[in-house]
Design a protein around this motif. Sequence first.
Motif, PDB file in Angstrom:
ATOM      1  N   ASP A  73       0.855  -1.178   0.000  1.00 30.43           N
ATOM      2  CA  ASP A  73       0.000   0.000   0.000  1.00 30.43           C
ATOM      3  C   ASP A  73       0.898   1.238   0.000  1.00 30.43           C
ATOM      4  OD1 ASP A  73      -1.606   2.250   1.008  1.00 30.43           O
ATOM      5  OD2 ASP A  73      -3.133   0.719   1.423  1.00 30.43           O
ATOM      6  N   GLN A 106       1.002  -7.825   3.123  1.00 29.31           N
ATOM      7  CA  GLN A 106       0.781  -9.106   3.790  1.00 29.31           C
ATOM      8  C   GLN A 106       2.091  -9.879   3.720  1.00 29.31           C
ATOM      9  OE1 GLN A 106      -2.250 -11.627   2.147  1.00 29.31           O
ATOM     10  NE2 GLN A 106      -1.951 -13.179   3.693  1.00 29.31           N
ATOM     11  N   GLU A 161       3.439  -3.876   8.615  1.00 37.69           N
ATOM     12  CA  GLU A 161       2.568  -5.050   8.771  1.00 37.69           C
ATOM     13  C   GLU A 161       1.146  -4.790   8.284  1.00 37.69           C
ATOM     14  OE1 GLU A 161       3.141  -3.057  12.832  1.00 37.69           O
ATOM     15  OE2 GLU A 161       4.454  -3.774  11.237  1.00 37.69           O
ATOM     16  N   ASP A 162       0.742  -3.509   8.231  1.00 37.56           N
ATOM     17  CA  ASP A 162      -0.588  -3.154   7.732  1.00 37.56           C
ATOM     18  C   ASP A 162      -0.578  -2.867   6.233  1.00 37.56           C
ATOM     19  OD1 ASP A 162      -1.637  -3.351  10.327  1.00 37.56           O
ATOM     20  OD2 ASP A 162      -1.093  -1.265  10.759  1.00 37.56           O
ATOM     21  N   ALA A 163       0.592  -2.578   5.692  1.00 36.63           N
ATOM     22  CA  ALA A 163       0.698  -2.176   4.289  1.00 36.63           C
ATOM     23  C   ALA A 163       0.957  -3.344   3.345  1.00 36.63           C
ATOM     24  CB  ALA A 163       1.808  -1.143   4.126  1.00 36.63           C
ATOM     25  N   GLU A 171       1.765   6.708   6.687  1.00 34.09           N
ATOM     26  CA  GLU A 171       0.389   6.553   7.165  1.00 34.09           C
ATOM     27  C   GLU A 171       0.102   5.131   7.655  1.00 34.09           C
ATOM     28  OE1 GLU A 171      -2.621   8.474   4.518  1.00 34.09           O
ATOM     29  OE2 GLU A 171      -0.818   9.049   3.387  1.00 34.09           O
ATOM     30  N   LEU A 172       0.833   4.153   7.131  1.00 33.07           N
ATOM     31  CA  LEU A 172       0.634   2.760   7.527  1.00 33.07           C
ATOM     32  C   LEU A 172       1.942   2.136   7.980  1.00 33.07           C
ATOM     33  CD1 LEU A 172      -1.632   1.265   4.697  1.00 33.07           C
ATOM     34  CD2 LEU A 172      -2.314   1.822   7.020  1.00 33.07           C
ATOM     35  N   LYS A 173       1.838   1.249   8.952  1.00 30.50           N
ATOM     36  CA  LYS A 173       2.989   0.449   9.354  1.00 30.50           C
ATOM     37  C   LYS A 173       3.171  -0.655   8.329  1.00 30.50           C
ATOM     38  CE  LYS A 173       2.315   1.153  14.286  1.00 30.50           C
ATOM     39  NZ  LYS A 173       1.998   0.510  15.551  1.00 30.50           N
ATOM     40  N   ARG A 179       0.573   4.068   1.079  1.00 34.68           N
ATOM     41  CA  ARG A 179       0.579   4.829   2.335  1.00 34.68           C
ATOM     42  C   ARG A 179       1.706   4.403   3.274  1.00 34.68           C
ATOM     43  NH1 ARG A 179      -5.429   4.012   4.117  1.00 34.68           N
ATOM     44  NH2 ARG A 179      -4.910   1.996   3.242  1.00 34.68           N
ATOM     45  N   TYR A 180       2.298   3.243   3.026  1.00 32.96           N
ATOM     46  CA  TYR A 180       3.454   2.814   3.819  1.00 32.96           C
ATOM     47  C   TYR A 180       4.604   3.814   3.652  1.00 32.96           C
ATOM     48  CZ  TYR A 180       7.760   0.268   4.888  1.00 32.96           C
ATOM     49  OH  TYR A 180       8.996  -0.087   5.365  1.00 32.96           O
TER      50      TYR A 180
END
Length: 178
Positions: free
Chosen positions: A55, A70, A66-68, A62-64, A57-58
Amino acid sequence: MKDKIAQLRHNLNLSLVAFSKPLGCSPTQIKRMEIGTVIPSEDILERICDRFKVDRRYFTGELKLEDAVQIKSKEEKCIEIGKRLREIRKDKKLTIVQLGELCHTSESRLSEIETGKRRLCEPTAKRIAKALKVGSEWLLTGEEKNKDYPVDDDMVEWLKNHEEVRKEIRALMDKEED
């Protein structure tokens, strides 16, 4: 930014070569981005996001990680690679023994790779891929566009000796850019 690229590459468990190749960059370029001497272009960031399913946003914070993205465990990756290897070997109607003879790899090692018990390293992946006439990148990542007609060392070497084909390819590339 530099830490984000290095962190992503390490979490994907990719060497500089394995990370840079699908991006069309050199390992040196990636290393320079990682240490902060070069700022990645928007195009490079887009390719990273597209190729590694990250993503955007990483990179903006904006994103960590692990959230950006898989991130699969090493075990999950080994199992996926093993399944891909077994499937293509069977599609080509080869036994493990026959494949081992073609790629100079022991039957036991191939069996361990197919069952996900052993990691497939890049040199072995290249030998196996050459024997199966598929791309080593596909074997390692599952990315379908790298499965057939791989741009491997053999193709590059062949192209070096066939100037007319290189001219045709260059003309097609130039036409595509227009």
